[in-house]
Enzyme design. Sequence first.
Site, PDB file in Angstrom:
ATOM      1  N   SER A   1       0.840  -1.204   0.000  1.00  0.00           N
ATOM      2  CA  SER A   1       0.000   0.000   0.000  1.00  0.00           C
ATOM      3  C   SER A   1       0.873   1.251   0.000  1.00  0.00           C
ATOM      4  O   SER A   1       2.042   1.221   0.395  1.00  0.00           O
ATOM      5  CB  SER A   1      -0.899   0.016   1.236  1.00  0.00           C
ATOM      6  OG  SER A   1      -1.734  -1.110   1.245  1.00  0.00           O
ATOM      7  N   ALA A   2       0.259   2.354  -0.425  1.00  0.00           N
ATOM      8  CA  ALA A   2       0.963   3.639  -0.443  1.00  0.00           C
ATOM      9  C   ALA A   2       1.252   4.098   0.993  1.00  0.00           C
ATOM     10  O   ALA A   2       0.482   3.799   1.910  1.00  0.00           O
ATOM     11  CB  ALA A   2       0.104   4.679  -1.151  1.00  0.00           C
TER      12      ALA A   2
END
Length: 299
Positions: free
Chosen positions: A134-135
Amino acid sequence: MPVSPALAYGCRYSCANASPLRHLLISTLLHHHKRTVSAAAHSAIITSLFFSPFFPKSNFLTGNTLFSRMEQFWSGSGVNKNKGMVENLQRYGVITSQKVAEVMETVDRALFVPDGAPAYVDSPMPIGYNATISAPHMHATCLQLLEKNLQPGMHALDVGSGTGYLTACFALMVGPQGRAVGVEHIPELASSSIENIQKSAAAPLLKDGSLSVHVGDGRQGWPEFSPYDAIHVGAAAPEIPQPLIDQLKPGGRMVIPVGNIFQDLKVVDKKSDGSISVRTETSVRYVPLTSREAQLRGY
Ligand code: SAH
């Protein structure tokens, strides 16, 4: 009212009812890119991104053109160190908690992204097996939502632990008296996450057993160390799996993306009487919480 076209695949995207903090980030991005579209155009962009037959699957899983503008924004501002990444997330109001800033500074993201990937860019990255890390802003958001349930001595479950990044952050927050448990259904990802953690600041916790990563179907949770004060789910479920609700401690909190194409990050709180409240934090885009077979054949 103008809204941002910044659609971040694998992460939170802007929406009309975004919080003030999010507006700060969004307006900064808008300002930076000087892009303003109407709400109708915004939804058309989102719709065409999701439904275009020309939208390649690999792109669908790893980002999109709008997102890459955001990526350029981050890399263009010279973010090349983990601390700089955290400072940027603080500057734009994504990280407001000192504790979360500290733990994200302590766990070097570069140890968790594939070799050669730009580690400090605010973007999800492919990690193989049709999964992504994920970012950073999504990791930060989830850590903040769970912060009160990640106090020393508490138990935390990370479902779909992927690279192990968040599991490592959880372990540092709950400490050696606590328990941080990752469950990942792709054995190769579970093994590489252990290697990543071994190189990180959370290595001693892995060694002493307060951090563990297991191969399994995370929709069943991990009963062995339940009940959990905090549960994070890193993949989108069509609905909240009952075993996860059952393994949440009274007073516990779960953060889980729910939905298929359109997904919401849900915050599930179990009250002391065992009743559940669910609220929507924001709109997001995650890979599905599914069977191993479905994931490996590309959903
Ligand atoms: N939060 C992680 C990974 C996010 S990608 C990180 O940032 O590194 C979502 C992960 O969920 C993938 O690793 C995928 O393999 C895993 N996953 C999907 N369905 C699952 C399931 N049923 N059980 C366990 N893991 C699952």
